[in-house]
Every structure is written in structure tokens, then in C-alpha cells.
Design a protein around this motif. Sequence first.
Motif, PDB file in Angstrom:
ATOM      1  N   THR A  70       0.836  -1.194   0.000  1.00  8.06           N
ATOM      2  CA  THR A  70       0.000   0.000   0.000  1.00  8.06           C
ATOM      3  C   THR A  70       0.874   1.249   0.000  1.00  8.06           C
ATOM      4  O   THR A  70       2.082   1.171   0.226  1.00  8.06           O
ATOM      5  CB  THR A  70      -0.904   0.025   1.255  1.00  8.06           C
ATOM      6  N   LYS A  71       0.236   2.393  -0.229  1.00  9.60           N
ATOM      7  CA  LYS A  71       0.991   3.655  -0.211  1.00  9.60           C
ATOM      8  C   LYS A  71       1.570   3.917   1.172  1.00  9.60           C
ATOM      9  O   LYS A  71       2.676   4.424   1.306  1.00  9.60           O
ATOM     10  CB  LYS A  71       0.096   4.808  -0.648  1.00  9.60           C
ATOM     11  N   LYS A  72       0.821   3.554   2.204  1.00 17.30           N
ATOM     12  CA  LYS A  72       1.289   3.754   3.581  1.00 17.30           C
ATOM     13  C   LYS A  72       2.521   2.883   3.854  1.00 17.30           C
ATOM     14  O   LYS A  72       3.473   3.337   4.485  1.00 17.30           O
ATOM     15  CB  LYS A  72       0.152   3.421   4.567  1.00 17.30           C
ATOM     16  N   GLU A  73       2.503   1.645   3.350  1.00 16.69           N
ATOM     17  CA  GLU A  73       3.656   0.764   3.536  1.00 16.69           C
ATOM     18  C   GLU A  73       4.868   1.286   2.773  1.00 16.69           C
ATOM     19  O   GLU A  73       5.998   1.212   3.265  1.00 16.69           O
ATOM     20  CB  GLU A  73       3.312  -0.660   3.083  1.00 16.69           C
ATOM     21  N   LEU A  74       4.635   1.838   1.575  1.00 19.35           N
ATOM     22  CA  LEU A  74       5.739   2.432   0.821  1.00 19.35           C
ATOM     23  C   LEU A  74       6.302   3.641   1.566  1.00 19.35           C
ATOM     24  O   LEU A  74       7.521   3.834   1.625  1.00 19.35           O
ATOM     25  CB  LEU A  74       5.288   2.834  -0.586  1.00 19.35           C
ATOM     26  N   GLU A  75       5.431   4.418   2.152  1.00 16.96           N
ATOM     27  CA  GLU A  75       5.883   5.561   2.952  1.00 16.96           C
ATOM     28  C   GLU A  75       6.739   5.084   4.128  1.00 16.96           C
ATOM     29  O   GLU A  75       7.770   5.686   4.436  1.00 16.96           O
ATOM     30  CB  GLU A  75       4.663   6.341   3.461  1.00 16.96           C
ATOM     31  N   ASN A  76       6.321   3.997   4.763  1.00 10.99           N
ATOM     32  CA  ASN A  76       7.109   3.417   5.858  1.00 10.99           C
ATOM     33  C   ASN A  76       8.481   2.964   5.360  1.00 10.99           C
ATOM     34  O   ASN A  76       9.486   3.134   6.053  1.00 10.99           O
ATOM     35  CB  ASN A  76       6.374   2.237   6.502  1.00 10.99           C
ATOM     36  N   CYS A  77       8.514   2.386   4.156  1.00  7.04           N
ATOM     37  CA  CYS A  77       9.787   1.960   3.563  1.00  7.04           C
ATOM     38  C   CYS A  77      10.709   3.159   3.336  1.00  7.04           C
ATOM     39  O   CYS A  77      11.918   3.064   3.555  1.00  7.04           O
ATOM     40  CB  CYS A  77       9.547   1.237   2.247  1.00  7.04           C
ATOM     41  N   ILE A  78      10.133   4.247   2.882  1.00  5.76           N
ATOM     42  CA  ILE A  78      10.941   5.449   2.650  1.00  5.76           C
ATOM     43  C   ILE A  78      11.551   5.930   3.961  1.00  5.76           C
ATOM     44  O   ILE A  78      12.737   6.250   4.029  1.00  5.76           O
ATOM     45  CB  ILE A  78      10.100   6.563   1.983  1.00  5.76           C
ATOM     46  N   TRP A  79      10.757   5.950   5.014  1.00  3.46           N
ATOM     47  CA  TRP A  79      11.268   6.389   6.314  1.00  3.46           C
ATOM     48  C   TRP A  79      12.299   5.406   6.869  1.00  3.46           C
ATOM     49  O   TRP A  79      13.308   5.813   7.436  1.00  3.46           O
ATOM     50  CB  TRP A  79      10.129   6.560   7.325  1.00  3.46           C
ATOM     51  N   GLU A  80      12.030   4.117   6.682  1.00  4.19           N
ATOM     52  CA  GLU A  80      12.894   3.099   7.275  1.00  4.19           C
ATOM     53  C   GLU A  80      14.183   2.877   6.477  1.00  4.19           C
ATOM     54  O   GLU A  80      15.256   2.716   7.057  1.00  4.19           O
ATOM     55  CB  GLU A  80      12.123   1.778   7.376  1.00  4.19           C
ATOM     56  N   TYR A  81      14.082   2.843   5.145  1.00  5.49           N
ATOM     57  CA  TYR A  81      15.232   2.486   4.314  1.00  5.49           C
ATOM     58  C   TYR A  81      15.762   3.636   3.473  1.00  5.49           C
ATOM     59  O   TYR A  81      16.724   3.452   2.717  1.00  5.49           O
ATOM     60  CB  TYR A  81      14.859   1.340   3.364  1.00  5.49           C
ATOM     61  N   GLY A  82      15.180   4.801   3.577  1.00  9.51           N
ATOM     62  CA  GLY A  82      15.566   5.931   2.738  1.00  9.51           C
ATOM     63  C   GLY A  82      17.038   6.279   2.808  1.00  9.51           C
ATOM     64  O   GLY A  82      17.686   6.479   1.779  1.00  9.51           O
ATOM     65  N   LYS A  83      17.593   6.339   4.015  1.00  6.89           N
ATOM     66  CA  LYS A  83      19.013   6.693   4.163  1.00  6.89           C
ATOM     67  C   LYS A  83      19.913   5.636   3.534  1.00  6.89           C
ATOM     68  O   LYS A  83      20.912   5.961   2.902  1.00  6.89           O
ATOM     69  CB  LYS A  83      19.368   6.861   5.640  1.00  6.89           C
ATOM     70  N   ASP A  84      19.545   4.356   3.716  1.00  6.53           N
ATOM     71  CA  ASP A  84      20.341   3.278   3.131  1.00  6.53           C
ATOM     72  C   ASP A  84      20.304   3.332   1.610  1.00  6.53           C
ATOM     73  O   ASP A  84      21.334   3.169   0.949  1.00  6.53           O
ATOM     74  CB  ASP A  84      19.821   1.911   3.599  1.00  6.53           C
TER      75      ASP A  84
END
Length: 178
Positions: free
Chosen positions: A2-16
Motif C-alpha cells: 500500500t501507499k502507507k507501507e511504501l511511505e514506511n519503507c521510505i522512512w525506514e530504508y531511505g538513508k540506506d
Amino acid sequence: MTKKELENCIWEYGKDIYSFCRSLTLNLQEADDLYQDTFLKAVEVIREIEYEKNPKSYLLSIALRLWKNKKRKYAWRNRIAHVLSLTDELDLDCEKEVGFSPEQEFLKKEEMDLVRRAVEELPEKLKIVILLFYMEDLQLAEIAFVLKIPIGTVKSRLYQAKKILKKELEVVLNEEIG
């Protein structure tokens, strides 16, 4: 996904993902573009990404695929008409750590620069495996998934890269000490 899960991915893995993009491109502007393109592509293929499985690996594979495509296009265009260099000077600053003297900070930065240069000089196939293994902390199976190659090939490339880096860094460090 979902879009919310993708947003969570951005927050969680964005720096990596961003640091991986910087290591691939060796250029801040291109890293920014690649990072942005990676998540734009993720939005396009949002239904294919399984949040329960390792979404970080999927996002890294998107970034890698986009980078390879860009390099391929650049090489093709360069055959037609010479274009300016794809990568500029990389200006990664060593983060200052509390408690180190200026001499220690300088030596640490020099060591990091030596390692970074040695990794940059590796053939691309070996360099990517090293970056995914050490920088992104991916398991061998995850690297195989990202690169779409067998695990045995990942092990072989990792071994070859370590062997080259060990030889290269031993020579450089021995010259500095001696």
C-alpha cells in the motif's frame, strides 16, 4: 504494498537507499536523481512489491537497474557524440566524531578515502557486491535476489573483491608506513 507501507519503507530504508545511490554514482546530483527515480519507479510498481518480504532488497534492485540503464544510455550517447564525464568529484566528508584529536580525525579520513578509492577502482560487478554486502548489510541470498544471479556467483564475486582489496590496501598502507 500500500501507499502507507511504501511511505514506511521510505522512512525506514531511505538513508540506506540514498547512501547506496551515492556510492554507485559518486556524484551528489546524480545520487539525488537516482534516489528520486527509485522511489518514483517504486510508486509505479507498488503492486509488485511485497511488504512482508524484504522491500529494501527490492528497492535496491530498482536503484541498481535504473543506474545500469542510465550508464548504458550514457555509453550509447557517448559513442554518437562525446559527452562530459558522467561522474564528478565525490565530496564525501568524514563525519566528525566526538573525542578524536584533529590528528586522529585526519588519519581516519585518510584511511576511509583509501578504502573508498580502492572500492571505486574495482570492476563494477565486484564493486556492487561489496557495496551491497558491507554498506547495505544484505545477506548473500538478498544480494543474489537484487542482482538476479545465483548465490554461488555472489560468493565468488565477494571473494574476488576481498582478495583484490586486501592486496591493494596492503600495498598502499605498507607504502605509507614504510
